[in-house]
Scaffold this motif. Structure first.
Motif, PDB file in Angstrom:
ATOM      1  N   LEU A   1      -1.505 -21.949  30.357  1.00 48.29           N
ATOM      2  CA  LEU A   1      -2.598 -22.695  30.103  1.00 48.29           C
ATOM      3  C   LEU A   1      -2.680 -23.654  28.791  1.00 48.29           C
ATOM      4  N   VAL A   2      -2.294 -23.099  27.676  1.00 48.68           N
ATOM      5  CA  VAL A   2      -2.521 -23.619  26.578  1.00 48.68           C
ATOM      6  C   VAL A   2      -1.243 -24.787  26.642  1.00 48.68           C
ATOM      7  N   ALA A   3       0.024 -24.327  26.874  1.00 48.95           N
ATOM      8  CA  ALA A   3       1.244 -25.188  27.077  1.00 48.95           C
ATOM      9  C   ALA A   3       0.997 -26.387  27.946  1.00 48.95           C
ATOM     10  N   ILE A   4       0.350 -26.178  29.029  1.00 52.31           N
ATOM     11  CA  ILE A   4      -0.065 -27.409  30.091  1.00 52.31           C
ATOM     12  C   ILE A   4      -1.087 -28.307  29.311  1.00 52.31           C
ATOM     13  N   GLY A   5      -2.122 -27.710  28.789  1.00 51.16           N
ATOM     14  CA  GLY A   5      -3.212 -28.422  28.172  1.00 51.16           C
ATOM     15  C   GLY A   5      -2.603 -29.238  27.127  1.00 51.16           C
ATOM     16  N   ILE A   6      -1.969 -28.722  26.226  1.00 52.76           N
ATOM     17  CA  ILE A   6      -1.263 -29.382  24.948  1.00 52.76           C
ATOM     18  C   ILE A   6      -0.504 -30.598  25.651  1.00 52.76           C
ATOM     19  N   ASN A   7       0.531 -30.260  26.490  1.00 52.51           N
ATOM     20  CA  ASN A   7       1.405 -31.269  26.948  1.00 52.51           C
ATOM     21  C   ASN A   7       0.878 -32.413  27.930  1.00 52.51           C
ATOM     22  N   ALA A   8       0.101 -31.834  28.958  1.00 56.40           N
ATOM     23  CA  ALA A   8      -0.395 -32.609  29.911  1.00 56.40           C
ATOM     24  C   ALA A   8      -1.481 -33.717  29.529  1.00 56.40           C
ATOM     25  N   PHE A   9      -2.290 -33.256  28.415  1.00 50.51           N
ATOM     26  CA  PHE A   9      -3.428 -33.913  28.072  1.00 50.51           C
ATOM     27  C   PHE A   9      -3.289 -34.605  26.669  1.00 50.51           C
ATOM     28  N   PHE A  10      -3.176 -33.461  25.795  1.00 51.28           N
ATOM     29  CA  PHE A  10      -3.541 -33.981  24.311  1.00 51.28           C
ATOM     30  C   PHE A  10      -2.250 -34.955  23.824  1.00 51.28           C
ATOM     31  N   VAL A  11      -0.964 -34.351  24.125  1.00 58.00           N
ATOM     32  CA  VAL A  11       0.051 -35.244  23.647  1.00 58.00           C
ATOM     33  C   VAL A  11       0.206 -36.558  24.108  1.00 58.00           C
ATOM     34  N   PRO A  12      -0.107 -36.879  25.267  1.00 56.64           N
ATOM     35  CA  PRO A  12      -0.073 -38.479  25.632  1.00 56.64           C
ATOM     36  C   PRO A  12      -1.293 -39.370  25.134  1.00 56.64           C
ATOM     37  N   GLN A  13      -2.147 -38.638  24.689  1.00 56.36           N
ATOM     38  CA  GLN A  13      -3.144 -39.396  24.188  1.00 56.36           C
ATOM     39  C   GLN A  13      -3.304 -39.292  22.707  1.00 56.36           C
ATOM     40  N   HIS A  14      -2.613 -38.483  22.013  1.00 54.75           N
ATOM     41  CA  HIS A  14      -2.269 -38.517  20.592  1.00 54.75           C
ATOM     42  C   HIS A  14      -3.600 -37.673  20.000  1.00 54.75           C
ATOM     43  N   PHE A  15      -3.994 -36.675  20.798  1.00 57.94           N
ATOM     44  CA  PHE A  15      -4.988 -35.809  20.592  1.00 57.94           C
ATOM     45  C   PHE A  15      -4.552 -34.828  19.670  1.00 57.94           C
ATOM     46  N   LEU A  16      -5.389 -34.070  18.683  1.00 59.96           N
ATOM     47  CA  LEU A  16      -5.204 -33.048  18.067  1.00 59.96           C
ATOM     48  C   LEU A  16      -6.134 -31.748  18.575  1.00 59.96           C
ATOM     49  N   ASP A  17      -5.493 -30.636  18.383  1.00 58.20           N
ATOM     50  CA  ASP A  17      -6.179 -29.390  18.581  1.00 58.20           C
ATOM     51  C   ASP A  17      -6.369 -28.744  16.936  1.00 58.20           C
ATOM     52  N   GLY A  18      -7.028 -28.020  17.070  1.00 56.34           N
ATOM     53  CA  GLY A  18      -7.353 -26.994  15.735  1.00 56.34           C
ATOM     54  C   GLY A  18      -6.076 -26.010  15.323  1.00 56.34           C
ATOM     55  N   GLY A  19      -6.326 -25.415  14.331  1.00 52.22           N
ATOM     56  CA  GLY A  19      -5.637 -24.004  13.916  1.00 52.22           C
ATOM     57  C   GLY A  19      -4.164 -24.518  13.957  1.00 52.22           C
ATOM     58  N   MET A  20      -3.276 -23.685  14.438  1.00 52.78           N
ATOM     59  CA  MET A  20      -1.840 -23.759  14.191  1.00 52.78           C
ATOM     60  C   MET A  20      -1.368 -24.778  15.288  1.00 52.78           C
ATOM     61  N   ILE A  21      -2.138 -24.709  16.511  1.00 51.06           N
ATOM     62  CA  ILE A  21      -1.537 -25.812  17.393  1.00 51.06           C
ATOM     63  C   ILE A  21      -1.703 -27.180  16.850  1.00 51.06           C
ATOM     64  N   GLY A  22      -3.092 -27.359  16.317  1.00 48.20           N
ATOM     65  CA  GLY A  22      -3.280 -28.711  15.545  1.00 48.20           C
ATOM     66  C   GLY A  22      -2.152 -29.003  14.653  1.00 48.20           C
ATOM     67  N   ILE A  23      -1.958 -28.104  13.737  1.00 48.25           N
ATOM     68  CA  ILE A  23      -0.929 -28.221  12.795  1.00 48.25           C
ATOM     69  C   ILE A  23       0.535 -28.440  13.200  1.00 48.25           C
ATOM     70  N   GLY A  24       0.702 -27.904  14.477  1.00 48.27           N
ATOM     71  CA  GLY A  24       2.198 -28.064  14.977  1.00 48.27           C
ATOM     72  C   GLY A  24       1.918 -29.456  15.695  1.00 48.27           C
ATOM     73  N   LEU A  25       0.842 -29.980  16.140  1.00 51.86           N
ATOM     74  CA  LEU A  25       0.684 -31.208  16.817  1.00 51.86           C
ATOM     75  C   LEU A  25       0.842 -32.357  15.531  1.00 51.86           C
ATOM     76  N   ILE A  26       0.298 -32.211  14.274  1.00 52.93           N
ATOM     77  CA  ILE A  26       0.341 -33.083  13.196  1.00 52.93           C
ATOM     78  C   ILE A  26       1.816 -33.382  13.031  1.00 52.93           C
ATOM     79  N   SER A  27       2.421 -32.143  12.777  1.00 54.28           N
ATOM     80  CA  SER A  27       3.997 -32.328  12.431  1.00 54.28           C
ATOM     81  C   SER A  27       4.912 -33.047  13.337  1.00 54.28           C
ATOM     82  N   HIS A  28       4.418 -32.856  15.060  1.00 51.85           N
ATOM     83  CA  HIS A  28       5.186 -33.612  16.014  1.00 51.85           C
ATOM     84  C   HIS A  28       4.723 -35.043  15.766  1.00 51.85           C
ATOM     85  N   TYR A  29       3.444 -35.481  15.642  1.00 50.04           N
ATOM     86  CA  TYR A  29       3.316 -36.867  15.504  1.00 50.04           C
ATOM     87  C   TYR A  29       3.838 -37.337  14.511  1.00 50.04           C
TER      88      TYR A  29
END
Length: 195
Positions: free
Chosen positions: A14-42
Motif C-alpha cells: 500500500l505504501v509503494a502504491i500510494g507513493i508511486n501512483a499518487f505522490f510521484v506524478p504530482q511531485h508531492f512529498l511524504d515525511g520521514g525517510m520516504i520524504g527524504i527518499g522522494l527529495i533525493s529522487h526529485y
C-alpha cells in the motif's frame, strides 16, 4: 506470526502504491525517510527506496540495541517497502488525477500501509522506527509522532517542490497521519490498559 508478515507485506504494498501512483506524478512529498527518499529522487534522480535503506541504517543500529524484536520485525518492513517503492516506479507514469484527489488517495494508501506495519510493530523507514521507539518509551501515539517528523521533512523540502505542491503535500501527510493514528490508537490503548 503469519498475521504479522501479512500485515508487513500488505502495508509495504500500500505504501509503494500510494507513493508511486499518487505522490510521484504530482511531485508531492511524504515525511520521514520516504520524504527524504522522494527529495533525493526529485532533486538528484536517486532511487527513493534505496535512499531510504541507506539513510535508515543508523536508526536501525539504534533499534538493534534498544529493542531487538522491533529491529527484526522492522528490518523486513524497510527492505520490502523500499524494494516495492523502487519496483513499482512505472505506476508513476500511468496514473494521472487532480492534485487534491491524489493527495487524499495517496495519503490514505500510505497511512493505512504504515498503520498496518506499525500494528505489526514493523516500520517502513528509520523515522517510523524512531517514532515507535519514542512511542514505546513515552506512551505517546506513534501516528502523532510520525506526523510531527513528517511535517519537519516537508518543511525542509519546501524550496524544492514550491508552494503549490507543498500545500497538497501537507494535505497528503495530514491524511497519512490521520489513518496511521486511527489504526495505531486502539493498539496503544489496549497496551496501556494492562498497567
Amino acid at each position: 506470526m503469519m498475521k504479522v508478515y501479512i500485515q508487513i507485506v500488505l502495508g509495504s504494498l500500500l505504501v509503494a502504491i500510494g507513493i508511486n501512483a499518487f505522490f510521484v506524478p504530482q511531485h508531492f512529498l511524504d515525511g520521514g525517510m520516504i520524504g527524504i527518499g522522494l527529495i533525493s529522487h526529485y532533486w538528484l534522480d536517486f532511487q527513493p527506496g534505496l535512499t531510504m535503506v541507506i539513510l535508515s541504517i543508523p536508526l536501525y543500529v539504534l533499534a538493534f540495541f534498544f529493542d531487538r524484536s522491533l529491529f527484526y520485525k522492522s528490518i523486513h518492513g524497510l527492505w520490502l517497502s523500499s524494494l516495492l517503492i523502487d519496483m513499482l516506479k512505472p505506476l508513476s507514469e500511468s496514473i494521472q488525477m487532480i492534485p487534491l484527489i491524489a493527495a487524499l488517495m495517496g495519503g490514505a494508501f500510505v497511512g493505512v500501509g504504515i498503520g498496518l506495519m506499525l500494528m505489526a510493530e514493523a516500520a517502513a523507514g528509520g523515522t517510523d522506527l524512531l517514532a515507535q521507539i519514542i512511542g514505546k518509551s513515552t506512551g505517546w501515539n506513534v501516528g502523532i509522532i510520525i506526523f510531527i517528523i513528517d511535517t519537519a521533512v516537508l518543511l525542509g523540502g519546501f524550496v524544492l517542490i514550491g508552494a503549490y505542491s507543498f500545500f497538497h503535500s501537507l494535505l497528503a501527510i495530514s491524511t497519512v497521519g490521520f489513518f496511521t493514528a486511527l489504526l495505531t490508537h486502539n493498539k496503544n490503548r489496549k497496551r496501556f490498559s494492562f498497567r
